[in-house]
Write an enzyme that holds these catalytic residues in place. Structure first.
Site, short mmCIF file in Angstrom:
data_model
loop_
_atom_site.label_atom_id
_atom_site.label_comp_id
_atom_site.label_asym_id
_atom_site.label_seq_id
_atom_site.Cartn_x
_atom_site.Cartn_y
_atom_site.Cartn_z
N GLY A 145 35.67 33.16 44.23
CA GLY A 145 36.79 32.28 43.87
C GLY A 145 36.64 30.84 44.30
CB SER A 146 33.91 28.73 45.63
OG SER A 146 32.90 28.80 44.65
CE LYS A 164 34.02 43.93 27.60
NZ LYS A 164 32.69 43.37 27.67
CB ILE A 176 30.50 40.45 27.10
CG1 ILE A 176 29.12 40.25 27.72
CG2 ILE A 176 30.52 39.95 25.66
CD1 ILE A 176 28.06 41.12 27.11
CB ILE A 177 35.07 37.05 26.04
CG1 ILE A 177 35.20 36.56 27.50
CG2 ILE A 177 36.36 36.87 25.26
CD1 ILE A 177 36.24 37.24 28.32
CG ASN A 192 31.30 31.12 31.59
OD1 ASN A 192 31.90 31.43 32.63
ND2 ASN A 192 30.04 31.46 31.37
CG HIS A 220 25.46 30.31 33.47
ND1 HIS A 220 25.60 31.63 33.84
CD2 HIS A 220 24.12 30.06 33.50
CE1 HIS A 220 24.41 32.16 34.05
NE2 HIS A 220 23.50 31.22 33.85
C1 GAR Z 1 29.60 30.61 39.93
O1 GAR Z 1 28.39 30.13 40.44
C2 GAR Z 1 29.54 30.67 38.41
O2 GAR Z 1 28.79 29.63 37.86
C3 GAR Z 1 28.89 32.01 38.20
O3 GAR Z 1 29.53 32.85 39.13
C4 GAR Z 1 29.81 32.09 40.30
C5 GAR Z 1 31.22 32.38 40.76
O4 GAR Z 1 31.46 31.82 42.02
N1 GAR Z 1 29.04 32.48 36.84
C6 GAR Z 1 28.08 33.13 36.18
O5 GAR Z 1 27.02 33.44 36.67
C7 GAR Z 1 28.42 33.47 34.73
N2 GAR Z 1 27.32 34.08 34.08
P1 GAR Z 1 32.95 31.68 42.56
O6 GAR Z 1 33.58 33.06 42.48
O7 GAR Z 1 32.78 31.24 44.00
O8 GAR Z 1 33.66 30.66 41.72
#
Ligand code: GAR
Length: 190
Positions: free
Chosen positions: A13-14, A66, A93-94, A108, A110
């Site tokens: 959740g950062s 889903k 996946i949505i 999103n 990434h």
């Molecule tokens: C983030 O680094 C985000 O970019 C990645 O998950 C992490 C969530 O961190 N997303 C993916 O890899 C999507 N394919 P968080 O829970 O601390 O925000």
């Protein structure tokens, strides 16, 4: 009027916190109406509780498909009159149900320079591939894995001394700036 936002997350959740902080600091004209999680024990749930943000736990396994799970989710999102959805570490996946209801309204983040290194391990995969740079991508969501139209991208240099920990720290620091800033731009153009 602040844009009515839903955040979908599965983990720490950062990025959820970065978006909430940007809103609190008047850097993003939005309001987080609901946090959607697929795991009720994910640490992000606590981050929402601390901020009195409602949490909706979508229990995919309670639905035959889903699509049916997403139909239930759409009903929930409509209760909050959600206008924009930000995926922040949501590892699913949505499908068409949600995409059709919110065309070009699902975003999103990434942790790589897409189309390189999609999937769950973007940071590790870039380091293992020994490329000299990776980065962060913000994109519209489509029915693929980290594959929609790119909205914003910023690079991070991989130093020979970088480890997973140091690289992840750099990537996350960039995410926490780029995601709220990109959402702010999208909202201001609407
Ligand atoms: C983030 O680094 C985000 O970019 C990645 O998950 C992490 C969530 O961190 N997303 C993916 O890899 C999507 N394919 P968080 O829970 O601390 O925000």
């Amino acid at each position: 009027m602040p844009t009515r936002l839903a955040i979908f997350a599965s983990g720490t959740g950062s990025n959820f916190v970065a978006i909430a902080d940007a809103i609190a600091n008047d850097q993003l004209d939005a309001q987080i109406e609901v946090l959607v999680v697929d795991k009720i024990n994910a640490p992000v749930v606590q981050r929402a509780a601390e901020r009195n943000i409602p949490v909706f736990h979508l229990k995919y396994k309670d639905f035959a498909t889903k699509e049916l799970a997403e139909a239930a989710l759409v009903t929930e999102l409509q209760k909050y009159a959600v206008e924009l959805i930000a995926l922040a570490g949501f590892m699913r996946i949505i499908t068409g149900t949600l995409l059709a209801t919110y065309p070009n309204k699902i975003i999103n983040i990434h942790p790589s320079l897409l189309p390189a290194f999609p999937g769950r391990h973007g940071i590790d995969d870039a380091l293992a591939a020994q490329v000299s740079q990776t980065g962060v991508t913000i994109h519209y969501v489509d029915s693929g894995i980290d594959s929609g139209t790119i909205i914003a991208q910023q690079a991070v240099t991989i130093e020979p001394t970088d480890t997973i920990t140091t690289l992840a720290t750099k990537i996350h620091a960039l995410e926490h700036v780029l995601y709220p800033a990109t959402l702010a731009k999208l909202i201001s153009h609407n």
